[in-house]
Design an enzyme around this catalytic site. Structure first.
Site, PDB file in Angstrom:
ATOM      1  N   ASP A 235       0.830  -1.211   0.000  1.00 35.01           N
ATOM      2  CA  ASP A 235       0.000   0.000   0.000  1.00 35.01           C
ATOM      3  C   ASP A 235       0.865   1.263   0.000  1.00 35.01           C
ATOM      4  O   ASP A 235       0.483   2.271  -0.590  1.00 35.01           O
ATOM      5  CB  ASP A 235      -0.996  -0.007   1.153  1.00 35.01           C
ATOM      6  CG  ASP A 235      -0.356  -0.327   2.491  1.00 35.01           C
ATOM      7  OD1 ASP A 235      -1.095  -0.416   3.478  1.00 35.01           O
ATOM      8  OD2 ASP A 235       0.869  -0.480   2.558  1.00 35.01           O
TER       9      ASP A 235
HETATM   10  C1  LIG Z   1       4.480  -8.426  16.116  1.00 36.89           C
HETATM   11  C2  LIG Z   1       5.780  -7.719  15.822  1.00 36.89           C
HETATM   12  C3  LIG Z   1       6.776  -8.490  15.060  1.00 36.89           C
HETATM   13  C4  LIG Z   1       5.961  -6.453  16.215  1.00 36.89           C
HETATM   14  C5  LIG Z   1       6.923  -5.497  15.583  1.00 36.89           C
HETATM   15  C6  LIG Z   1       6.180  -4.262  15.060  1.00 36.89           C
HETATM   16  C7  LIG Z   1       5.729  -4.377  13.593  1.00 36.89           C
HETATM   17  C8  LIG Z   1       5.206  -5.748  13.272  1.00 36.89           C
HETATM   18  C9  LIG Z   1       4.683  -3.311  13.249  1.00 36.89           C
HETATM   19  C10 LIG Z   1       5.066  -1.901  13.713  1.00 36.89           C
HETATM   20  C11 LIG Z   1       4.504  -0.937  12.602  1.00 36.89           C
HETATM   21  C12 LIG Z   1       3.627  -1.799  11.735  1.00 36.89           C
HETATM   22  C13 LIG Z   1       2.302  -1.875  12.401  1.00 36.89           C
HETATM   23  C14 LIG Z   1       3.328  -1.376  10.340  1.00 36.89           C
HETATM   24  C15 LIG Z   1       2.971  -2.309   9.402  1.00 36.89           C
HETATM   25  C16 LIG Z   1       3.205  -3.773   9.638  1.00 36.89           C
HETATM   26  C17 LIG Z   1       3.566  -4.159  11.085  1.00 36.89           C
HETATM   27  C18 LIG Z   1       4.408  -3.116  11.770  1.00 36.89           C
HETATM   28  C19 LIG Z   1       5.737  -2.943  11.024  1.00 36.89           C
HETATM   29  C20 LIG Z   1       2.429  -1.883   8.067  1.00 36.89           C
HETATM   30  C21 LIG Z   1       3.579  -1.786   7.093  1.00 36.89           C
HETATM   31  C22 LIG Z   1       1.409  -2.894   7.518  1.00 36.89           C
HETATM   32  C23 LIG Z   1       0.596  -2.321   6.350  1.00 36.89           C
HETATM   33  C24 LIG Z   1      -0.148  -1.099   6.775  1.00 36.89           C
HETATM   34  O1  LIG Z   1      -1.046  -0.652   5.765  1.00 36.89           O
HETATM   35  C25 LIG Z   1       0.815   0.002   7.173  1.00 36.89           C
HETATM   36  C26 LIG Z   1       1.575   0.497   5.952  1.00 36.89           C
HETATM   37  C27 LIG Z   1      -0.011   1.168   7.728  1.00 36.89           C
HETATM   38  C28 LIG Z   1       1.705  -0.532   8.288  1.00 36.89           C
HETATM   39  C29 LIG Z   1       2.732   0.452   8.741  1.00 36.89           C
HETATM   40  C30 LIG Z   1       3.210   0.079  10.115  1.00 36.89           C
END
Ligand SMILES: CC(C)=CCC[C@@H](C)[C@H]1CC[C@@]2(C)C3=C(CC[C@]12C)[C@@]1(C)CC[C@H](O)C(C)(C)[C@@H]1CC3
Length: 725
Positions: free
Chosen positions: A450
């Site tokens: 996205d």
């Molecule tokens: C469970 C674990 C491994 C925790 C570590 C934190 C990450 C998994 C999180 C932190 C920010 C996070 C929520 C994020 C995403 C995936 C998971 C993340 C990286 C994504 C890229 C998924 C797709 C979404 O549309 C969006 C782009 C908003 C987010 C951005 C932040």
């Protein structure tokens, strides 16, 4: 200036006027604490002045907005003050309370001193986010106190120097004991404690790294897992295999006596591999996982040949080195970065190239704020926010006005610098990324579906605007490359046909969730289909095909399949469940916007009608919308009592784009946005706007500007400007 809890309990603070945030053309965000002499030579940005509530912040003094367009402009004027010269809209991407432990534990393990000004602010943030009643911490900042959150943050405070007798430490210890003590930590908590010699590896479930030596064709190969989970279990496999622990010292010995409800020496840790405190347990083990673990324990204890153990170590470290190369030492996110740092330290010490590359990025995820400093969920939100800012200023009819040209030009330039133009190193189990965009920075190195689509749309808007003709142009072939990446990311196999996931296609069966060992998160083992990601990809691809005919037939097919998927995913009550924003309101907006791009509206489409009716039925008495994080955990819509600005904006945007017919319903939402706007044009933080893995809240500080500006602008585009009655 606000007096924080940390000041009332006698904790020192640094001087807000001496902090500087330095961002570069790739969007890197690094905080520096200057001497007064240095500070005099380098002025603070307006972003930092506002963030740290420094009195010199030049707050705008606009005329009170009487109309939606004026409100949008006042909001955009304030947003402009929050943008750095590099084009970045920085933000303290906070919420998760299990990230800072990696930073502190890896420094302690490698005997690396944390500078005093960082220590002071790390302590402040944790103290200022302690639960107001019981003094503990949860998985995230608005969570109830849990064993994981309370243990991790208790240990941080003690490792950073707070004495066991400190009032904050005493109160948290009492809560930790009420929760049964540190024995009840989930897997990752047990691992951090074991590394710090505050727990025994005997009591940590296996994370066999041998799996990485299997042929990739094996359906459950870890390289088919979700990128974040595999990035964590790679080093965690190495560390649990080597049972790495830092040497016991007086401080650790003292902490051992504080965090358990029984004498440390009397604990048989091998009996507690599956002991997880009830309040932490969001995702209990399946019988399959417990059976597998029991077998693995026997295998590790009695059967694993030494040569295999050595080979597995080698293989894992080799893959960590590839991850380091693909991300210039940053790795995908802070949890894996900290584990990788410890592995590199064990493998080659502080002078080894891998350790040095990792350590050079150790502060990239540290972010300061008025409550103190915290390790963020990622190294920032740079591309995501910049793409929205560009798009929404255009959609609000502001982008081409002279006063916002700079804001758009700087954000656009950041997007140009952030597009991937290299592939990952061979053998790192990564897909083609040339042409894609990340969520945060090019350095972080991971394409997100996205983010790539939203950046593509933003770039095309600028490229087609006469006002920005003097900016550096991006070749059409670079946009074709983005489309190549997007088309390669769509799930076109047997899993959720037509959908888009986050970083990659779905590469393994969701059945793998049956062996999800993390206990505190749902849906982390593999990629999943996400309606929001699918929506964004539709937005990007439909906008692209309006201007280009590159791979037209495949783009059309991808859009049609994605639309079918979005329609198929709608719940019977008209809602879509949101996984990355809170929750049904977020996904509803995205879905209605995607459906509008293919001409589906309230008048001509049953899906859109049901989607709108779902939202309208949840409009609050005050005219707005508000949704609680509980929606994410329970998978049912849980309303807040009063409207929230961001969710009201989401609902207004969805209804406007769907061409919902009842003007008064939408007008009531617009009025909430205008009433909540401060005199100086800003909207202030209310509740976390985002979530991940169904259980962890995370804040998107720019949303409270980006979405109201878009909503107000779209209102004017549909109903014209003028007072809202
Ligand atoms: C469970 C674990 C491994 C925790 C570590 C934190 C990450 C998994 C999180 C932190 C920010 C996070 C929520 C994020 C995403 C995936 C998971 C993340 C990286 C994504 C890229 C998924 C797709 C979404 O549309 C969006 C782009 C908003 C987010 C951005 C932040």
């Amino acid at each position: 200036m606000t007096t924080y809890y940390s000041e009332t309990v006698g904790l020192e603070r640094t001087d807000p006027s001496l902090w500087r945030l330095r961002t570069d053309s790739l969007g890197r965000e690094l905080w520096a604490y200057l001497s007064p002499e240095e500070a005099a030579l380098e002025p603070q940005s307006t972003y930092v002045q506002h963030l740290l509530q420094v009195p010199e912040f030049p707050a705008p003094k606009p005329l009170r907005a009487r109309t939606p367009f004026a409100a949008a402009q006042n909001g955009a004027d304030f947003l402009a003050l929050l943008q750095e010269d590099s084009g970045v809209f920085p933000c303290q991407y906070k919420g998760p309370m299990f990230m800072t432990i990696g930073y502190v534990a890896s420094h302690y393990f490698t005997k690396t001193e944390i500078p005093a000004h960082i220590k002071i602010e790390l302590i402040r943030y944790i103290v200022n986010t302690a639960h107001p009643v019981d003094g503990g911490w949860g998985l995230h900042s608005v969570d109830k106190s849990t064993c994981f959150g309370t243990t991790m943050n208790y240990v941080i405070l003690r490792l950073l120097g707070l004495p066991a007798t400190h009032v904050v430490v005493r109160k948290a210890r009492k809560t930790l004991h009420r929760l049964g003590g540190a024995i009840g930590n989930p897997h990752w908590g047990k691992a951090w404690l074991a590394l710090l010699n505050l727990y025994s590896w005997e009591g940590v479930n296996p994370a066999p790294p041998e799996m990485w030596m299997l042929p990739y064709a094996v359906p459950i190969h870890p390289a088919r897992w979700w990128v974040h989970t595999r990035a964590i279990y790679l080093p965690l496999g190495y560390l649990s295999l080597s049972r790495a622990q830092c040497a016991l010292d007086d401080l650790l010995s003292a902490i051992r006596t504080e965090i358990y409800t029984q004498d440390y020496a009397s604990i048989d840790f091998s009996r507690h591999r599956d002991t997880v405190c009830g309040v932490d347990l969001y995702y209990p083990h399946t019988t399959l996982l417990n059976t597998l673990n029991a077998g693995l324990v026997v295998y590790e204890k009695y059967l694993r040949p030494n040569w295999l153990l050595k080979r597995a170590h080698r293989r894992v470290f080799e893959l960590i080195q590839k991850e380091v190369e693909n991300t210039d030492g940053l790795t995908i996110a802070p949890v894996s970065h900290a584990f990788d740092l410890i592995v590199a330290y064990i493998e080659g010490g502080k002078d080894s190239p891998t350790y040095k590359m990792l350590y050079s990025r150790v502060n990239d995820t540290l972010f300061h704020g008025p409550q103190g400093m915290v390790v963020m969920g990622t190294n920032g939100v740079q591309v995501w926010d910049a793409a929205f800012a560009v798009q929404y200023l255009f959609m609000a009819g502001l982008a081409e006005l002279p006063r916002y040209r700079g804001v758009v030009a700087r954000a656009y330039t950041l997007l140009l610098h952030s597009q991937f133009d290299t592939e990952c190193v061979p053998g790192s189990f990564r897909d083609a990324r040339d042409g894609g965009w990340p969520f945060s920075t090019k350095t972080q190195g991971y394409t997100v579906s996205d983010c790539s689509a939203e950046a593509l749309k933003a770039i095309i808007m600028v490229k087609n605007s006469p006002v920005f003709g003097d900016l550096p142009q991006i070749e059409d072939t670079r946009l074709h490359a983005t489309v190549d990446v997007l088309l390669s990311l769509q799930n076109t196999g047997s899993f959720h046909f037509g959908s888009f996931s986050t970083y990659e296609k779905i590469k393994a069966t969701p059945m793998l969730e049956l062996i999800n060992p993390a206990e505190v998160f749902g849906n982390i083992m593999v990629e999943y289909p996400y309606v929001e990601c699918t929506d964004s990809c539709v937005l990007g691809l439909t906008y692209f095909r309006e201007h280009y005919d590159y791979r037209a037939a495949e783009v059309d097919a991808a859009i049609a399949n994605a639309i079918d998927y979005i329609v198929s995913l709608q719940e019977p009550d008209g809602s879509w469940y949101g996984c990355w924003g809170i929750c049904f309101t977020y996904a509803g907006m995205f879905a209605l916007e995607a459906l509008e791009t293919v001409g589906r509206t309230y008048q001509n489409d049953a899906t859109v009608k049901k989607g709108c009716d779902f939202l309208v039925a949840r409009q609050l008495i005050d005219g707005g919308w508000g949704e609680s994080m509980k929606s994410c955990e329970t998978h049912t819509y849980v309303s807040t009592r009063a409207a929230l600005v961001v969710q009201t904006a989401w609902a207004v945007i969805g209804l406007l784009l769907a061409q919902y017919p009842d003007r008064t319903v939408i007008a009531r939402g617009v009025k909430v946005l205008m009433e909540r706007q401060k005199e100086n044009g800003e909207w202030v933080f209310e509740e976390p706007e985002g979530v991940f893995n169904h259980s962890c809240a995370i804040e998107y500080a720019s949303y409270k500007f980006l979405f109201p500006i878009k909503a107000l602008g779209l209102w004017c585009a549909r109903y014209g400007d003028g007072p809202i009655h």
